[in-house]
Write an enzyme that holds these catalytic residues in place. Structure first.
Site, PDB file in Angstrom:
ATOM      1  N   PRO A  99       0.838  -1.206   0.000  1.00  0.00           N
ATOM      2  CA  PRO A  99       0.000   0.000   0.000  1.00  0.00           C
ATOM      3  C   PRO A  99       0.880   1.267   0.000  1.00  0.00           C
ATOM      4  O   PRO A  99       2.100   1.178   0.082  1.00  0.00           O
ATOM      5  CB  PRO A  99      -0.738  -0.126   1.321  1.00  0.00           C
ATOM      6  CG  PRO A  99       0.297  -0.698   2.235  1.00  0.00           C
ATOM      7  CD  PRO A  99       1.156  -1.609   1.388  1.00  0.00           C
ATOM      8  N   TRP A 100       0.210   2.432  -0.021  1.00  0.00           N
ATOM      9  CA  TRP A 100       0.953   3.698  -0.113  1.00  0.00           C
ATOM     10  C   TRP A 100       1.147   4.386   1.227  1.00  0.00           C
ATOM     11  O   TRP A 100       1.807   5.414   1.303  1.00  0.00           O
ATOM     12  CB  TRP A 100       0.265   4.658  -1.087  1.00  0.00           C
ATOM     13  CG  TRP A 100      -1.236   4.766  -0.931  1.00  0.00           C
ATOM     14  CD1 TRP A 100      -2.177   4.206  -1.753  1.00  0.00           C
ATOM     15  CD2 TRP A 100      -1.972   5.457   0.086  1.00  0.00           C
ATOM     16  NE1 TRP A 100      -3.441   4.503  -1.311  1.00  0.00           N
ATOM     17  CE2 TRP A 100      -3.344   5.275  -0.184  1.00  0.00           C
ATOM     18  CE3 TRP A 100      -1.610   6.214   1.203  1.00  0.00           C
ATOM     19  CZ2 TRP A 100      -4.358   5.814   0.614  1.00  0.00           C
ATOM     20  CZ3 TRP A 100      -2.613   6.742   2.005  1.00  0.00           C
ATOM     21  CH2 TRP A 100      -3.975   6.539   1.710  1.00  0.00           C
ATOM     22  N   PRO A 121       5.367  -2.198  -5.254  1.00  0.00           N
ATOM     23  CA  PRO A 121       4.900  -1.073  -4.435  1.00  0.00           C
ATOM     24  C   PRO A 121       3.609  -0.495  -4.987  1.00  0.00           C
ATOM     25  O   PRO A 121       3.252  -0.765  -6.142  1.00  0.00           O
ATOM     26  CB  PRO A 121       6.050  -0.062  -4.565  1.00  0.00           C
ATOM     27  CG  PRO A 121       6.725  -0.377  -5.859  1.00  0.00           C
ATOM     28  CD  PRO A 121       6.522  -1.858  -6.101  1.00  0.00           C
ATOM     29  N   ALA A 122       2.916   0.307  -4.189  1.00  0.00           N
ATOM     30  CA  ALA A 122       1.708   0.984  -4.679  1.00  0.00           C
ATOM     31  C   ALA A 122       2.109   1.965  -5.777  1.00  0.00           C
ATOM     32  O   ALA A 122       3.215   2.505  -5.763  1.00  0.00           O
ATOM     33  CB  ALA A 122       1.023   1.725  -3.535  1.00  0.00           C
ATOM     34  N   GLU A 123       1.189   2.211  -6.713  1.00  0.00           N
ATOM     35  CA  GLU A 123       1.523   3.077  -7.856  1.00  0.00           C
ATOM     36  C   GLU A 123       1.886   4.485  -7.404  1.00  0.00           C
ATOM     37  O   GLU A 123       2.713   5.139  -8.028  1.00  0.00           O
ATOM     38  CB  GLU A 123       0.406   3.099  -8.912  1.00  0.00           C
ATOM     39  CG  GLU A 123      -1.031   3.002  -8.453  1.00  0.00           C
ATOM     40  CD  GLU A 123      -1.478   1.566  -8.153  1.00  0.00           C
ATOM     41  OE1 GLU A 123      -0.997   1.006  -7.146  1.00  0.00           O
ATOM     42  OE2 GLU A 123      -2.321   1.036  -8.881  1.00  0.00           O
ATOM     43  N   CYS A 168      -4.297   1.783   8.883  1.00  0.00           N
ATOM     44  CA  CYS A 168      -5.398   0.830   8.986  1.00  0.00           C
ATOM     45  C   CYS A 168      -5.814   0.608  10.435  1.00  0.00           C
ATOM     46  O   CYS A 168      -6.903   0.108  10.688  1.00  0.00           O
ATOM     47  CB  CYS A 168      -5.000  -0.471   8.328  1.00  0.00           C
ATOM     48  SG  CYS A 168      -3.387  -1.008   8.884  1.00  0.00           S
ATOM     49  N   THR A 211      -9.881  -4.783  -2.752  1.00  0.00           N
ATOM     50  CA  THR A 211      -8.726  -5.366  -3.448  1.00  0.00           C
ATOM     51  C   THR A 211      -8.458  -6.776  -2.905  1.00  0.00           C
ATOM     52  O   THR A 211      -8.162  -7.700  -3.671  1.00  0.00           O
ATOM     53  CB  THR A 211      -7.470  -4.481  -3.247  1.00  0.00           C
ATOM     54  OG1 THR A 211      -7.807  -3.141  -3.537  1.00  0.00           O
ATOM     55  CG2 THR A 211      -6.326  -4.928  -4.124  1.00  0.00           C
ATOM     56  N   GLU A 250      -3.869  -8.230   4.582  1.00  0.00           N
ATOM     57  CA  GLU A 250      -3.897  -7.217   5.658  1.00  0.00           C
ATOM     58  C   GLU A 250      -4.707  -6.051   5.113  1.00  0.00           C
ATOM     59  O   GLU A 250      -4.194  -5.258   4.334  1.00  0.00           O
ATOM     60  CB  GLU A 250      -2.474  -6.749   5.980  1.00  0.00           C
ATOM     61  CG  GLU A 250      -1.545  -7.831   6.462  1.00  0.00           C
ATOM     62  CD  GLU A 250      -1.809  -8.187   7.908  1.00  0.00           C
ATOM     63  OE1 GLU A 250      -2.497  -7.424   8.608  1.00  0.00           O
ATOM     64  OE2 GLU A 250      -1.316  -9.238   8.331  1.00  0.00           O
TER      65      GLU A 250
HETATM   66  P1  NAD Z   1      -5.277  -0.633  -2.629  1.00  0.00           P
HETATM   67  O1  NAD Z   1      -5.994  -1.867  -2.279  1.00  0.00           O
HETATM   68  O2  NAD Z   1      -5.908   0.292  -3.577  1.00  0.00           O
HETATM   69  O3  NAD Z   1      -3.846  -0.938  -3.224  1.00  0.00           O
HETATM   70  C1  NAD Z   1      -2.947  -1.774  -2.535  1.00  0.00           C
HETATM   71  C2  NAD Z   1      -2.068  -2.474  -3.540  1.00  0.00           C
HETATM   72  O4  NAD Z   1      -2.851  -3.412  -4.276  1.00  0.00           O
HETATM   73  C3  NAD Z   1      -1.419  -1.551  -4.565  1.00  0.00           C
HETATM   74  O5  NAD Z   1      -0.078  -1.953  -4.758  1.00  0.00           O
HETATM   75  C4  NAD Z   1      -2.251  -1.797  -5.798  1.00  0.00           C
HETATM   76  O6  NAD Z   1      -1.548  -1.554  -6.988  1.00  0.00           O
HETATM   77  C5  NAD Z   1      -2.577  -3.259  -5.647  1.00  0.00           C
HETATM   78  N1  NAD Z   1      -3.749  -3.720  -6.394  1.00  0.00           N
HETATM   79  C6  NAD Z   1      -4.881  -3.057  -6.662  1.00  0.00           C
HETATM   80  N2  NAD Z   1      -5.735  -3.841  -7.361  1.00  0.00           N
HETATM   81  C7  NAD Z   1      -5.123  -5.026  -7.541  1.00  0.00           C
HETATM   82  C8  NAD Z   1      -5.492  -6.248  -8.181  1.00  0.00           C
HETATM   83  N3  NAD Z   1      -6.674  -6.404  -8.782  1.00  0.00           N
HETATM   84  N4  NAD Z   1      -4.621  -7.278  -8.157  1.00  0.00           N
HETATM   85  C9  NAD Z   1      -3.425  -7.149  -7.552  1.00  0.00           C
HETATM   86  N5  NAD Z   1      -3.015  -6.015  -6.943  1.00  0.00           N
HETATM   87  C10 NAD Z   1      -3.857  -4.965  -6.913  1.00  0.00           C
HETATM   88  O7  NAD Z   1      -4.985   0.043  -1.224  1.00  0.00           O
HETATM   89  P2  NAD Z   1      -4.265   1.427  -0.959  1.00  0.00           P
HETATM   90  O8  NAD Z   1      -5.272   2.460  -1.331  1.00  0.00           O
HETATM   91  O9  NAD Z   1      -2.915   1.471  -1.552  1.00  0.00           O
HETATM   92  O10 NAD Z   1      -4.023   1.382   0.616  1.00  0.00           O
HETATM   93  C11 NAD Z   1      -4.985   1.764   1.511  1.00  0.00           C
HETATM   94  C12 NAD Z   1      -5.681   0.558   2.103  1.00  0.00           C
HETATM   95  O11 NAD Z   1      -4.723  -0.340   2.693  1.00  0.00           O
HETATM   96  C13 NAD Z   1      -6.606   0.951   3.202  1.00  0.00           C
HETATM   97  O12 NAD Z   1      -7.834   0.298   3.065  1.00  0.00           O
HETATM   98  C14 NAD Z   1      -5.886   0.482   4.458  1.00  0.00           C
HETATM   99  O13 NAD Z   1      -6.700   0.213   5.532  1.00  0.00           O
HETATM  100  C15 NAD Z   1      -5.157  -0.704   3.999  1.00  0.00           C
HETATM  101  N6  NAD Z   1      -4.022  -0.990   4.877  1.00  0.00           N
HETATM  102  C16 NAD Z   1      -4.071  -2.098   5.681  1.00  0.00           C
HETATM  103  C17 NAD Z   1      -3.031  -2.407   6.538  1.00  0.00           C
HETATM  104  C18 NAD Z   1      -3.084  -3.628   7.411  1.00  0.00           C
HETATM  105  O14 NAD Z   1      -2.068  -4.006   7.957  1.00  0.00           O
HETATM  106  N7  NAD Z   1      -4.209  -4.291   7.553  1.00  0.00           N
HETATM  107  C19 NAD Z   1      -1.911  -1.587   6.576  1.00  0.00           C
HETATM  108  C20 NAD Z   1      -1.865  -0.471   5.738  1.00  0.00           C
HETATM  109  C21 NAD Z   1      -2.941  -0.191   4.887  1.00  0.00           C
END
Ligand code: NAD
Length: 477
Positions: free
Chosen positions: A152-153, A178-180, A285, A233, A251
């Site tokens: 995530p970012w 990594p996140a975009e 989170c 996701t 997570e």
């Molecule tokens: P996101 O789900 O949009 O993206 C996370 C990652 O998943 C990115 O690298 C993205 O490119 C990738 N992704 C997106 N669609 C995909 C697909 N179809 N297949 C494979 N990969 C894919 O989340 P975000 O906006 O980057 O992060 C915020 C979220 O992360 C929040 O909901 C937050 O609660 C959660 N988070 C959870 C924890 C934890 O430990 N539980 C920790 C940090 C963040």
């Protein structure tokens, strides 16, 4: 703040390379809205290249002893420690988070790698023996092979490290995406560590969730995908992973309650909420986003809390004094403000708007007069917004705390041990803190969700076990 645009490559098979398509994507500094870098926009073909490189090196890597894997992890920790300031500056620039926060993440990330360096040499299991008459059985705990980490970012380098440590310690080779929005700290870390990373053992592929992330999940040779990300996701990944029956470690989001009983100290709780609700602009989170306060403490708590929230120093993330920076992007800013607009029956005690024309900011915001089934109480806002509800009795406090689809973290504030123990037992969350929230975490202790916050643990030995598979071998005597 830097305004030059740097060009990065991704790290495949020990080499720095562009996407096969030649496409790139821009990386923005969210506190200014300026473009600071471009990175390859990798696609399925690039992921396939990384998997091929991983397959090539896997047999030799499987021969490494725990000691050798441990030494690699210690060297990676050294790289973080030796370059902590540079990595923290880059993280602050790319995420818009204050330096005081990014600086805090580097020693913790290094510690995490050192914990897994130790754990690599200390994997325990059932003793070999004659469980079946005439046979000796032994149990082997083996790596899965090629594993992927999708990040995530909000904590770009630290969340990647939480995946790298257990994966490599257990003897896997790994591809991390990594996140975009935030690829820079992981790419820079890989550049700094390239001399110590054996070719193809740890690779970094940048790109969008679809197609790059999706291809990692689809590829039949990838045996586990660990995602830290959004609940939706997580569901998509779990569905996609079903086709190759790969293991999934999720997570996901949270909506952490802070249950404040009447006997708590309002000043101490207000200080706790100042940190738990607004650290990293609430983009955590486990952020304490729902305060559920007792009928007698409610007024005193709000009286202490408003000045605490208003005292947060918001501004340039690269200023040493700043306590809260921007949010990650314009779309995230709009999303957060959208929640506030739709909560039109609620009372905004402080904050409530962007507060700045430049960059993507949201003021620290405190909201009351919300109902349990309101959108702002039920859904993860993932921004500096905290709601406060007044409960009638202890049973209602627990019911409201549990009454969301998430189950990542919660806290309970009370001086009564029995009340605290009872709440810990009844709260359906993977972490429950008593008289604190957010910061009590440690590499030895597990972090992970209940319910739709996902499954699988980060940190701790439980995490490393998930990166292994168990084999029973029986020898006829
Ligand atoms: P996101 O789900 O949009 O993206 C996370 C990652 O998943 C990115 O690298 C993205 O490119 C990738 N992704 C997106 N669609 C995909 C697909 N179809 N297949 C494979 N990969 C894919 O989340 P975000 O906006 O980057 O992060 C915020 C979220 O992360 C929040 O909901 C937050 O609660 C959660 N988070 C959870 C924890 C934890 O430990 N539980 C920790 C940090 C963040």
């Amino acid at each position: 703040m830097s305004t030059t645009t740097e060009t990065y490559k991704c790290f495949i098979g020990g080499e720095w390379t562009d996407a096969a398509s030649g496409e790139t994507m821009e990386v923005i500094a969210p506190a200014t809205g300026e473009t600071i870098a471009e990175v390859p926009r990798c696609g399925a073909e690039d992921v396939d290249r990384a998997v091929a490189a991983a397959n090539k090196v896997l047999p030799a890597w499987l021969e490494k002893t725990p000691k050798e894997r441990s030494e690699l992890l210690h060297k990676l920790a050294d790289v973080i420690e030796e370059n902590a300031e540079e990595l923290a500056q880059l993280e602050s620039l790319n995420v818009g988070k204050p330096l005081l926060a990014s600086r805090d993440e580097m020693p913790f990330s290094a510690d995490n790698l050192r914990f897994f360096a130790g754990a690599a040499r200390h994997l325990e299991g059932k003793s070999a023996g004659e469980y079946i008459e005439g046979y000796t059985s032994l149990i082997r705990r083996e790596p899965l092979g090629i594993v992927a980490g999708v990040c995530p970012w909000n904590y770009p380098l630290m969340m990647a490290v939480w995946k790298i440590g257990p994966a490599l310690a257990a003897g896997n080779v790994q591809i991390v995406k990594p996140a975009e929005q935030t690829p820079l700290s992981l790419l820079r870390f890989a550049q700094l560590a390239q001399e110590v990373i054996p070719e193809g053992v740890l690779q970094v592929v940048t790109g969008d969730g679809v197609p790059a992330g999706q291809r990692l999940v689809e590829h039949p040779d990838v045996r586990l995908v660990s995602l830290t990300g959004d609940v939706e996701t997580g569901k998509t990944i779990a569905r996609t992973a079903a086709d190759t029956l790969k293991r999934v470690h999720l997570e996901l989001g949270g909506k952490a309650p802070m249950v404040v009983f009447d006997d708590a100290d309002p000043e101490a709780v207000a200080e706790g909420i100042r940190l738990a609700g607004y650290w990293n602009s609430g983009q955590d989170c486990t952020a304490g986003s729902r305060v559920i306060a007792g009928p007698k403490i409610y007024d005193a708590l709000l009286e202490a809390l408003v000045p605490q929230v208003e005292s947060l120093k918001v501004g340039d993330p690269l200023n040493d004094e700043t306590e809260m920076g921007s949010v990650i992007s314009q779309s995230q800013q709009e999303r957060i403000l959208g929640f506030l607009e739709r909560a039109n029956k609620a009372t905004v005690l402080t904050g409530g708007s962007a507060g700045s024309d430049k960059g993507f900011f949201v003021q620290p915001t405190l909201v009351t007069d919300v109902q349990q089934d309101d959108e702002i109480v039920q859904r993860e806002v993932f921004g500096p917004v905290v709601t406060v509800q007044r409960f009638a009795d202890d049973a209602q406090a627990i019911e409201w705390a549990n009454g969301v689809r998430y189950g990542l973290a919660a806290s309970v504030w009370t001086r009564d041990v029995a009340r605290a123990l009872n709440a810990v037992r009844k709260l359906q969350f993977g972490t429950v803190w008593v008289n604190d929230h957010l910061l009590p975490i440690s590499s030895e202790l597990p972090h992970g969700g209940y319910k739709q916050s996902g499954y699988g643990k980060d940190m701790s030995i439980y995490s490393m076990e998930e990166y292994t598979q168990i084999k029973h071998a029986a020898f006829k005597l």
